[in-house]
Write a protein that holds these residues in place. Structure first.
Motif, PDB file in Angstrom:
ATOM      1  N   GLN A 106       0.918  -1.270   0.071  1.00  0.00           N
ATOM      2  CA  GLN A 106      -0.267  -0.110  -0.023  1.00  0.00           C
ATOM      3  C   GLN A 106       0.848   1.317  -0.168  1.00  0.00           C
ATOM      4  OE1 GLN A 106      -3.484   0.132  -0.265  1.00  0.00           O
ATOM      5  NE2 GLN A 106      -3.155  -2.113  -0.833  1.00  0.00           N
ATOM      6  N   TRP A 115      -3.573  -0.403  -4.736  1.00  0.00           N
ATOM      7  CA  TRP A 115      -3.909   0.756  -3.851  1.00  0.00           C
ATOM      8  C   TRP A 115      -5.567   0.913  -3.777  1.00  0.00           C
ATOM      9  CZ3 TRP A 115       0.236   5.233  -4.818  1.00  0.00           C
ATOM     10  CH2 TRP A 115       1.432   4.495  -4.482  1.00  0.00           C
ATOM     11  N   TRP A 116      -6.039   1.479  -2.801  1.00  0.00           N
ATOM     12  CA  TRP A 116      -7.514   1.786  -2.413  1.00  0.00           C
ATOM     13  C   TRP A 116      -7.597   3.066  -3.031  1.00  0.00           C
ATOM     14  CZ3 TRP A 116     -11.509  -1.225  -0.351  1.00  0.00           C
ATOM     15  CH2 TRP A 116     -10.882  -2.732  -0.023  1.00  0.00           C
ATOM     16  N   ASN A 117      -8.726   3.102  -4.054  1.00  0.00           N
ATOM     17  CA  ASN A 117      -9.110   4.555  -4.668  1.00  0.00           C
ATOM     18  C   ASN A 117      -7.808   5.232  -5.187  1.00  0.00           C
ATOM     19  OD1 ASN A 117     -11.613   4.301  -3.879  1.00  0.00           O
ATOM     20  ND2 ASN A 117     -11.221   5.352  -1.833  1.00  0.00           N
ATOM     21  N   ARG A 124      -3.990   8.336   2.838  1.00  0.00           N
ATOM     22  CA  ARG A 124      -5.262   8.151   3.549  1.00  0.00           C
ATOM     23  C   ARG A 124      -5.433   8.480   5.120  1.00  0.00           C
ATOM     24  NH1 ARG A 124      -4.347   3.174   0.163  1.00  0.00           N
ATOM     25  NH2 ARG A 124      -4.530   1.761   2.017  1.00  0.00           N
ATOM     26  N   GLN A 127      -8.589   8.572   6.905  1.00  0.00           N
ATOM     27  CA  GLN A 127      -9.550   8.196   5.887  1.00  0.00           C
ATOM     28  C   GLN A 127      -9.340   6.737   5.560  1.00  0.00           C
ATOM     29  OE1 GLN A 127      -9.448  10.657   2.414  1.00  0.00           O
ATOM     30  NE2 GLN A 127     -10.111  12.334   3.487  1.00  0.00           N
ATOM     31  N   GLU A 128      -8.621   5.816   6.541  1.00  0.00           N
ATOM     32  CA  GLU A 128      -8.441   4.471   6.289  1.00  0.00           C
ATOM     33  C   GLU A 128      -9.567   3.762   6.096  1.00  0.00           C
ATOM     34  OE1 GLU A 128      -5.063   6.407   8.613  1.00  0.00           O
ATOM     35  OE2 GLU A 128      -7.160   6.213   8.801  1.00  0.00           O
ATOM     36  N   THR A 129      -9.502   2.629   5.334  1.00  0.00           N
ATOM     37  CA  THR A 129     -10.580   1.724   4.948  1.00  0.00           C
ATOM     38  C   THR A 129     -10.791   0.725   6.223  1.00  0.00           C
ATOM     39  OG1 THR A 129      -9.139   0.309   3.760  1.00  0.00           O
ATOM     40  CG2 THR A 129      -9.933   2.022   2.482  1.00  0.00           C
ATOM     41  N   TRP A 130     -11.808   0.051   6.220  1.00  0.00           N
ATOM     42  CA  TRP A 130     -12.035  -1.094   6.983  1.00  0.00           C
ATOM     43  C   TRP A 130     -10.928  -2.207   7.143  1.00  0.00           C
ATOM     44  CZ3 TRP A 130     -12.045  -6.027   5.613  1.00  0.00           C
ATOM     45  CH2 TRP A 130     -12.755  -6.178   4.306  1.00  0.00           C
ATOM     46  N   ASP A 132      -7.736  -1.408   6.119  1.00  0.00           N
ATOM     47  CA  ASP A 132      -6.593  -0.742   6.792  1.00  0.00           C
ATOM     48  C   ASP A 132      -6.592  -0.973   8.399  1.00  0.00           C
ATOM     49  OD1 ASP A 132      -5.858   0.149   4.226  1.00  0.00           O
ATOM     50  OD2 ASP A 132      -6.571   2.075   4.520  1.00  0.00           O
ATOM     51  N   ARG A 193      -9.883   4.323  15.910  1.00  0.00           N
ATOM     52  CA  ARG A 193      -9.340   4.441  14.381  1.00  0.00           C
ATOM     53  C   ARG A 193      -8.168   5.145  14.488  1.00  0.00           C
ATOM     54  NH1 ARG A 193     -11.269   4.096   9.074  1.00  0.00           N
ATOM     55  NH2 ARG A 193     -13.415   3.328  10.054  1.00  0.00           N
ATOM     56  N   SER A 197      -4.372   4.140  13.471  1.00  0.00           N
ATOM     57  CA  SER A 197      -3.442   4.881  12.266  1.00  0.00           C
ATOM     58  C   SER A 197      -2.278   5.214  12.638  1.00  0.00           C
ATOM     59  CB  SER A 197      -4.332   5.984  11.781  1.00  0.00           C
ATOM     60  OG  SER A 197      -3.463   6.818  10.922  1.00  0.00           O
TER      61      SER A 197
END
Length: 741
Positions: A106, A115-117, A124, A127-130, A132, A193, A197
């Motif tokens: 990543q 990579w996400w988006n 990110r 704005q981390e994804t689930w 992540d 979260r 992070s």
């Protein structure tokens, strides 16, 4: 017995037991081989990445951590007695690989399609994804568990306490939970979260400053020390020390002090130092008349100070590069550490000398190494030792970065080891190794020059030197490859790199776990709150602050590596001493010094326990004896905080000027004689056995000699002069007593 169930005969039971033992032995052999392979991969990857920077910084750290944690759980699996335990270690190994590999994927642009988006992990933030967050949670659990396995409960519980504190503060500010009292330093806190992070996914926590230092500096110096040991440096140091003190009272103990100081400057690990040199020195001390626990104690005290000795200084010097503000250079740290290291080992020498004189311990050596049949000194190994250190120091003085300097030193060690009698390579292997190195260097230079214009080639001497050094580093990989396949050399190289990984794993897991604390502290500002609260308590009383930090460092250092202790205290309390007017370098050396002293401070004195196991002595008795031998050294940090001139610093923490020369001389003389007085008082011997009254007089003299300049230089000199006069009187009186006797 149920129908169809047959009773097993004793022979069948024996065969089943033998089969189980053979299966366990095969698994252990495979695990050991896998650890050696990982050690090779980790060493080569680290050397490549720090010198050529092919990966993104976070991806490089994640891959470094991945290899370290894979080694950690492989080693744990090789020692697991049961099938379920082995299976659990396999699951943990897979989890660690997946979590750190996810961060590599990543963050490294080559994996952009995954990579996400279309955004890298670093972009990110908040704005981390689930996925992540899920990876971060699993990664944190793996980090905490590995720290518990390698370091004990202290560090992971402390990390959990910081995380829990931040979470509770968040719940208090957002959801009305009861507020913490002011004494517990409440702040806004972080959501779950944000905590995940900060501590795992981004670059402040697990993959932050501490891991970066382990990656760019510390592990390379572990490899450096292992390579020197392969070349025979350990045998040279021990035999050289033996020759120096062959006829001195307490000679084997003084030999242990000297050998441990020289070895410790390379390894930086008190426990490893005590085990390495103690195997040779402890039996010699016992043979010369030392009691078992005292012999182990001398080795533990000597080994614990090794990380104070330049040029390597364990991991502490490289940690300070990251934490001291305003920033200092590596040479600044080495220069400041010279006199404290010499004074510490001077204190051990005089303590050992007075002890040997009082106990009647002589200089008898082991039967295999007596004066008439001394083992020949391995001169060539000594040449490798001193040349490699000279190359290291010359490179640093010339402005090279530490990882560049150690890379160059490794080239020298490997090249000179080709001819080392310690390896005993045949001429064909030597010629093959040199041919491979020369071919790779020439080929790499040709490749560079074919793609470079004449103008670029002639653009400067520095560019030429950098190009040649890069070719030498590439050639070094060829030497390592040759060493791994050569029938004679590989017997040393494979275990060497596997051992480097084993020695590095506790530091890697420690850096990751401490990174959690650092991430929380940096995001919440709790360190500034703590320093402010401590400052209110001590009310500008520097001595009380120093005593408080000393006690905290020793307590926090019980059972954990000294570098971990330094990281924790420097993160939480480092700014306090700066606010009280202490030079930043002096403040950080003070913290680091007492982290080292925790290795010989009861009840949990790891270096003393390791030495006691070799001597067959009681561990607690050994730790108290080691504390007594090292007790003189406990005064040194207070001396150099109040007298920065002992760190070769001016009174304002700046460079030392010519007008400070007289002050340096007087302070050094006072320190040297004060150490002698204190050691004599503690050991009960000066020129003859001392009465209790005379010991108290010498104790008072030592306190006056090492007293800081609280009232200014002139008052300090007068106080020191009074101590010197008292010491001279005690010296003469002890001589008179000896004549009467």
């Amino acid at each position: 017995m149920a129908d169809g169930q047959l009773a097993a005969s004793p022979d069948q039971d024996a065969r089943l037991g033998d089969s189980s033992d053979r299966s366990a032995q095969r698994r252990t052999r495979w695990m050991t081989a896998a650890v050696s392979v990982l050690g090779v991969i980790l060493a080569v990857f680290t050397l490549i990445e720090v010198n050529f920077n092919w990966l993104q910084p976070q991806a490089g750290l994640a891959l470094f951590a991945l290899l370290g944690y894979a080694g950690c759980f492989l080693m744990a699996g090789s020692r697991s007695p049961g099938r379920w335990s082995a299976a659990a270690n396999v699951v943990l190994l897979i989890a660690s690989v997946v979590c750190f590999a996810y961060i590599v994927v990543q963050t490294q642009p080559v994996f952009r399609a995954w990579w996400w988006n279309g955004q890298a992990l670093g972009h990110r933030v908040a704005q981390e994804t689930w996925l992540d967050v899920a990876v971060g949670v699993v990664g944190l659990l793996v980090v905490l568990y590995a720290a518990q396995r390698t370091l004990g409960w202290v560090v992971p519980l402390l990390a959990l306490a910081f995380v829990a504190h931040s979470f509770y503060c968040h719940m208090s500010s957002q959801y009305g939970w009861p507020m913490l009292p002011d004494a517990l330093l409440p702040h806004r806190g972080q959501s779950p979260r944000d905590l995940v992070s900060t501590t795992f996914l981004q670059s402040q926590g697990v993959l932050g400053q501490a891991m970066n230092v382990m990656f760019r500096y510390v592990f390379l110096f572990i490899v450096f020390g292992a390579m020197l040991e392969m070349s025979g440096a350990t045998q040279f140091i021990i035999q050289f020390s033996q020759r120096v003190f062959a006829r001195s009272p307490g000679g084997p103990a003084k030999m242990a002090v000297m050998a441990s100081g020289m070895m410790g400057s390379l390894s930086g690990s008190a426990v490893a130092n005590a085990v390495t040199t103690g195997t040779f020195t402890i039996p010699m001390m016992r043979n010369s008349g030392f009691r078992a626990h005292d012999a182990a104690a001398v080795e533990a005290a000597a080994g614990s100070g090794g990380a104070l000795v330049p040029p390597v200084m364990g991991a502490g010097a490289y940690m300070m590069l990251e934490f001291i503000e305003p920033s200092v250079t590596y040479l600044d740290i080495v220069q400041a550490a010279i006199l404290p290291a010499l004074l510490y080992y001077w204190s051990l020498f005089v303590a050992v000398h007075f002890y040997a004189r009082r106990m009647g311990a002589g200089a008898r050596l082991a039967p295999t190494a007596d004066a008439n049949h001394a083992t020949p000194l391995p001169i060539y190994s000594g040449v490798i030792f001193f040349v490699s250190l000279a190359v290291l120091m010359t490179s640093l003085i010339g402005g090279a970065s530490p990882f560049r300097a150690v890379s160059l030193a490794l080239i020298v060690i490997l090249g000179m080891s080709v001819f080392s009698p310690n390896l005993g390579l045949p001429n064909s292997s030597r010629l093959g190794a040199l041919a491979v190195f020369a071919a790779i260097v020439i080929g790499h230079q040709a490749y560079i020059r074919l793609g470079t214009s004449f103008f670029e080639l002639s653009s400067g001497l520095m560019r030429q030197w950098e190009s040649i050094l890069n070719s030498g580093i590439v050639g070094m990989f060829g030497l390592i490859g040759w060493a791994l396949v050569d029938p004679q050399w590989r017997r040393s190289m494979w275990p060497l790199l596997g051992g480097a990984l084993r020695n590095g794993i506790p530091l890697i897991t420690a850096a990751a776990c401490v990174g959690i604390i650092i991430g929380v502290v940096q995001q919440t500002g709790i360190a500034n709150d703590f320093s402010f609260a401590m400052k209110q308590v001590v009310e500008q009383n520097l001595l009380m602050a120093l005593i408080g930090i000393m006690v905290t460092s020793i307590v926090m250092g019980l059972g954990v590596p000294s570098v971990v202790c330094y990281l924790l205290i420097a993160t939480i309390m480092g700014s306090l001493l700066k606010e009280l007017g202490v030079a930043p370098l002096a403040a950080h050396l003070f913290i680091f010094y007492f982290g080292l002293m925790s290795m010989v401070t009861p009840p949990v004195a790891l270096a003393a326990y390791a030495a006691a196991s070799i001597a067959g002595a009681n561990a607690l008795q050994t730790s108290w004896a080691a504390f007594r031998f090292a007790l003189v050294g406990f005064t040194l940090p207070f001396m150099f905080v109040y007298r920065p001139v002992l760190l070769l610093l001016g009174q304002d923490g700046g460079p030392l000027g010519w007008d400070d020369a007289g002050y340096l001389a007087s302070g050094l003389v006072a320190a040297v004689i004060g150490i002698v007085a204190l050691a004599a008082s503690l050991q009960g011997f000066l020129r003859a056995p001392l009465s209790w009254a005379m010991r108290l007089v010498l104790l008072l003299a030592s306190l006056l000699l090492i007293a800081p300049d609280v009232g200014g230089r002139m008052i300090g000199l007068l106080i020191n002069g009074g101590g010197l006069l008292l010491f001279i009187c005690a010296w003469m009186a002890n001589r008179a007593t000896n004549r009467v006797a």
